[in-house]
Write a protein that holds these residues in place. Sequence first.
Motif, short mmCIF file in Angstrom:
data_model
loop_
_atom_site.label_atom_id
_atom_site.label_comp_id
_atom_site.label_asym_id
_atom_site.label_seq_id
_atom_site.Cartn_x
_atom_site.Cartn_y
_atom_site.Cartn_z
N ALA A 128 67.26 -3.86 -17.65
CA ALA A 128 68.63 -2.46 -17.79
C ALA A 128 70.08 -2.16 -17.36
CB ALA A 128 67.85 -0.85 -17.84
N SER A 129 69.63 -2.90 -15.75
CA SER A 129 70.89 -2.73 -14.86
C SER A 129 71.99 -3.43 -15.32
CB SER A 129 70.61 -2.42 -13.68
OG SER A 129 70.40 -3.69 -13.32
N ALA A 177 72.11 8.06 -15.61
CA ALA A 177 71.73 7.35 -16.25
C ALA A 177 70.68 6.02 -15.95
CB ALA A 177 73.16 6.45 -16.15
N ARG A 216 62.64 7.29 -19.97
CA ARG A 216 62.09 5.86 -20.86
C ARG A 216 60.54 5.48 -20.31
NH1 ARG A 216 64.83 0.83 -22.64
NH2 ARG A 216 66.09 1.59 -21.87
N SER A 226 71.57 0.34 -22.62
CA SER A 226 69.67 -0.36 -22.82
C SER A 226 69.46 0.53 -23.35
CB SER A 226 69.80 -0.74 -21.04
OG SER A 226 69.44 0.94 -21.07
N ALA A 227 69.62 2.21 -23.96
CA ALA A 227 69.45 2.64 -24.49
C ALA A 227 68.27 2.63 -26.18
CB ALA A 227 69.21 4.38 -24.78
N HIS A 287 76.44 0.16 -18.59
CA HIS A 287 75.04 -1.20 -18.79
C HIS A 287 73.70 -0.24 -19.14
CE1 HIS A 287 77.05 -5.04 -16.58
NE2 HIS A 287 77.33 -5.40 -17.91
N LEU A 288 73.25 1.15 -17.97
CA LEU A 288 71.93 1.71 -18.30
C LEU A 288 72.58 2.59 -19.00
CD1 LEU A 288 71.70 3.32 -14.63
CD2 LEU A 288 70.10 0.99 -15.88
N ARG A 289 73.49 3.00 -19.62
CA ARG A 289 73.45 3.64 -21.26
C ARG A 289 74.01 2.52 -22.48
NH1 ARG A 289 75.21 8.51 -20.58
NH2 ARG A 289 76.57 9.12 -22.42
N VAL A 330 67.32 6.12 -17.81
CA VAL A 330 66.40 4.99 -18.79
C VAL A 330 64.98 4.70 -17.90
CG1 VAL A 330 66.40 2.60 -17.71
CG2 VAL A 330 67.86 3.33 -18.22
#
Lengths: 148, 148
Positions: free
Chosen positions: A122-123, A25, A32, B147-148, B143-145, A29
């Motif tokens: 993002a976390s 994951a 990106r 945030s995409a 969360h990381l997933r 991120v």
Amino acid sequence: MDQTPPPPAPFEGFACFSVYAAGLAFNRVYKRLLDRFGLTYPQYLVLVALRGTSGRTVGELGDALFLDSNTLTPMLKRMETTGLVARNRDSVDQRVVRVSLTEQGAQVAQELTCIPHDVTVASGMTPEALSALEASLNVLTQHLRNSA
Amino acid sequence: MDQTPPPPAPFEGFACFSVYAAGLAFNRVYKRLLDRFGLTYPQYLVLVALRGTSGRTVGELGDALFLDSNTLTPMLKRMETTGLVARNRDSVDQRVVRVSLTEQGAQVAQELTCIPHDVTVASGMTPEALSALEASLNVLTQHLRNSA
DNA sequence: TGCGATTAAGTCGGGTACGATATATATTGC
DNA sequence: GCAATATATATCGTACCCGACTTAATCGCA
């Protein structure tokens, strides 16, 4: 008749899998965030490791990143090709290769300073929670490495 | 004149790096444990995911492992070659490939049941601490997933 | 019914990881 | 002084991982 099977998640209790999944994951991120710099995540780590230094050896980079020359050499050559780093044999010990940021590499490294903040956002976790997680993982990593 | 520079560890505060490093360390521990089975860590995960089922689709495996067919298809073909799994087109929906353990695969999967214990020992952490770490990482991953 | 949109796998290319090995340089022991 | 050893990178083969694309099968709806 909605008999969809339960979500296939047979990995509860496998801390290793949580680490693995979090790594995947994170990677996505970072991809990106780093694509516009043409960087991969390990390459980003190299730039961070070289920031503020002038010439680390391949071995020192490997110690910092937990990687060996078989991984680093090709990666550093790619980064040399893209103009981010310079590789030079040490004049005293010709076995050693010293890696340093080019002007362009230093420039890019400078522009990367916003990344940690973006990743923290993002976390979705507080800096404190991330810090605690980090400490816990570092203990785990140390144990795993000692068990070899 | 012992002016060796401080250990090059410029990644304090980078939780992502702790995750990355823990992933590398886990991989090495697993490699040691799995080599005698001729398995890699992702292949091990596939066997665990297939245990107790008869035929998961490639997509379901991908959902469980957070991987796509571009990664899974070649891996499953390798495992088919080594006789661990069977791949068969679904008779109703010919687009779908169902993956199941062969007899040998089920046998190996059975012999792998000791691995989690060995890994827990290598981690040097209590099951409770590992469980807490796992929960924290799962939140992070989610969360990381998202945030995409 | 039929055909465009969707879906499931597979393919391809580039970039890590890593065990095993090779090469070149430096150091050590005698 | 020099052969044996050790050290620092590099090379090679195999296996993930992923973005982009392809192929084949199914679905949806006019």
